[in-house]
Motif scaffolding. Structure first.
Motif, short mmCIF file in Angstrom:
data_model
loop_
_atom_site.label_atom_id
_atom_site.label_comp_id
_atom_site.label_asym_id
_atom_site.label_seq_id
_atom_site.Cartn_x
_atom_site.Cartn_y
_atom_site.Cartn_z
N LEU A 1 67.67 50.84 9.83
CA LEU A 1 67.89 49.57 10.15
C LEU A 1 66.30 50.42 9.22
O LEU A 1 65.05 51.64 9.96
N CYS A 2 65.14 49.75 8.37
CA CYS A 2 63.55 50.66 8.29
C CYS A 2 62.85 49.68 9.40
O CYS A 2 63.24 48.30 10.16
N THR A 3 61.92 50.29 10.74
CA THR A 3 60.97 49.80 11.46
C THR A 3 60.14 48.84 11.04
O THR A 3 59.33 48.87 11.90
N GLY A 4 59.26 49.45 10.55
CA GLY A 4 57.97 48.96 8.90
C GLY A 4 57.04 49.24 9.93
O GLY A 4 55.65 49.12 9.87
N CYS A 5 57.12 51.09 10.17
CA CYS A 5 56.34 51.71 11.33
C CYS A 5 55.22 52.13 9.73
O CYS A 5 54.20 52.61 10.36
N ALA A 6 55.41 52.16 9.10
CA ALA A 6 55.04 52.55 6.89
C ALA A 6 54.22 53.77 7.14
O ALA A 6 53.29 53.92 7.05
N TYR A 7 54.56 54.77 7.56
CA TYR A 7 54.62 56.47 8.22
C TYR A 7 55.24 56.78 5.90
O TYR A 7 54.52 57.76 6.32
N CYS A 8 55.30 56.24 5.70
CA CYS A 8 56.50 56.56 4.14
C CYS A 8 55.16 56.18 3.44
O CYS A 8 55.20 55.17 2.75
N LYS A 9 53.51 56.16 4.23
CA LYS A 9 52.72 56.54 2.92
C LYS A 9 52.66 57.17 1.40
O LYS A 9 52.98 58.45 1.49
N GLN B 1 58.75 61.73 4.81
CA GLN B 1 57.82 61.21 5.99
C GLN B 1 58.69 60.36 6.94
O GLN B 1 58.44 59.74 7.49
N CYS B 2 60.00 59.45 6.12
CA CYS B 2 60.51 58.72 7.35
C CYS B 2 61.06 58.69 8.30
O CYS B 2 61.83 59.65 8.56
N THR B 3 60.51 57.56 8.88
CA THR B 3 60.96 58.11 11.26
C THR B 3 62.01 57.53 11.01
O THR B 3 63.04 58.62 12.33
S1 SF4 Z 1 59.32 55.35 6.71
FE1 SF4 Z 1 58.96 53.69 5.20
S2 SF4 Z 1 60.76 53.76 5.49
FE2 SF4 Z 1 60.51 55.26 6.80
S3 SF4 Z 1 61.27 52.98 9.13
FE3 SF4 Z 1 58.92 53.66 8.58
S4 SF4 Z 1 58.54 51.84 7.13
FE4 SF4 Z 1 59.91 51.83 7.01
#
Ligand code: SF4
Ligand code: SF4
Length: 367
Positions: A288-296, A350-352
């Motif tokens: 699951l995606c955690t919504g951390c938003a590092y994939c900018k 980038q995805c955590t």
């Molecule tokens: S980096 Fe992006 S795709 Fe990966 S978990 Fe965070 S928000 Fe979801």
């Protein structure tokens, strides 16, 4: 409150720590910082003696609010943290830039020392190594001067990489994301740190809000308790022997009370015992995606977290239509945008959570 020993130090810290990134937004905007400071003060009254803050949180006001509270209590009653990375130093790796940043944090926190100073947000080993090569020595110098008590790091690295950092023996503790979504692939890291005598502090115990938003999928965590799903998720984390502090972001006094209740009469278990207890329960959650938003920074402007959040709904409900429902109904995003992906891989690097973003976008694009 239930207290645990922080790694191989003699510090006794509360099993729940205060995450200070959730001070009331309206109050922050209106400058009612004294009012926000009532939250850490109340938390301490309830026994929460670990306060985690950083620059940039709450429109860069979190350290200031936390400092207002800290100046009203016996300094030795609280363990306070802050953080720095090359981003907050604006990529300037000089000693001066580091000292300016540290002095700003000390001034905002109205204190002479920070108990735990983090090398912040290491996404991978490369970024960690860059920080080690440039600013780590300034951490050591500040520690020798008594400005910081313990050098720690915060990371989104996976198990094996965390183990490599732990092995260096350069840190007293670490802060990592750990929750009922990702625990299977993070366990080796927390075990390695614990065995090395490090403190382990956990952020994001609610999986970026995903756990409270899908109470049915996570109701298995509450079995045999009178806790709500978010409380049970916090207890899940805190119950690990390898974990010292589980951070709870609190906006209201009720949030503090909820967090305190979550660890009442806590029983500690090893990571293996926890895994065995939940084996086969709930859906498979590591994806699951955690919504951390590092994939900018998608060159095509694709709002990846919104797409991956929508894909989560499919994983959680088993209904493929849930993806498009979520995209249009919740996010107002056109699913056709997914087909714009050129597969550059920037986001996946980038995805955590190390998600197969490109593959998922392809799937959504052809729906
Ligand atoms: S980096 Fe992006 S795709 Fe990966 S978990 Fe965070 S928000 Fe979801
Ligand atoms: S792989 Fe696709 S979604 Fe990811 S950054 Fe590149 S273009 Fe954007």
């Amino acid at each position: 409150m239930y207290y645990k020993k922080y790694g191989n130090t003699d510090m006794m810290v509360s099993a729940v720590g205060l995450g200070t990134m959730r001070y009331d937004e309206e109050d922050i905007k209106a400058g009612r910082l004294e009012k926000c400071a009532e939250i850490p003060l109340y938390a301490l009254e309830k026994g929460i003696n670990y306060w985690d803050t950083a620059p940039l949180y709450c429109d860069d006001k979190s350290e200031i609010v936390t400092g207002i509270a800290l100046s009203q209590v016996q300094r030795s009653d609280v363990y306070v943290t802050s953080k720095v990375n090359l981003g907050t130093l604006k990529q300037d790796t000089s000693r001066d830039a580091f000292r300016r940043r540290l002095e700003t944090s000390l001034a905002r926190l109205k204190t002479d020392y920070i108990d735990f100073y983090h090398m912040w947000c290491m996404l991978n080993l490369d970024s960690w190594q860059r920080h080690m090569d440039t600013i780590y020595r300034f951490f050591e110098e500040a520690k020798a001067e008594g400005l910081i008590r313990n050098i720690v790091f915060s990371s989104h690295m996976q198990g094996n990489d965390i183990e490599k950092v732990v092995e260096t023996g350069k840190f007293k503790g670490m802060l990592i994301g750990y929750n009922a979504l990702n625990y299977r692939f993070r366990q080796s890291g927390i075990k390695a740190a614990h065995e090395k005598g490090m403190g382990v502090v956990v952020m994001n115990p609610l999986g970026g809000g995903m756990i409270p938003q899908n109470p049915e999928a996570f109701s298995y965590l509450t079995e045999g308790t009178d806790l709500t799903v978010p409380q049970a998720a916090l207890r899940f984390v805190a119950s690990h022997k390898e974990i010292t502090v589980a951070l709870a972001g609190c906006t209201t006094k009720q949030h503090v009370d909820d967090a305190v209740k979550a660890v009442e009469n806590l029983e500690e278990k090893t990571a293996e015992e926890v895994a065995a207890q939940y084996e086969g329960k709930g859906v498979s959650l590591n994806n699951l995606c955690t919504g951390c938003a590092y994939c900018k920074g998608c060159p095509k402007g694709i709002e990846i977290p919104k797409f991956m959040d929508s894909y989560n709904q499919y994983i959680l409900t088993g209904r493929k239509e849930a993806i498009t429902d979520r995209l249009s109904g919740h996010w107002s995003v056109k699913k056709e945008m997914a087909a714009e992906c050129i597969g550059c891989g920037n986001c996946e690097r980038q995805c955590t959570q190390h998600l197969p973003i490109i593959e998922r976008l392809k799937e959504i694009g052809t729906m």
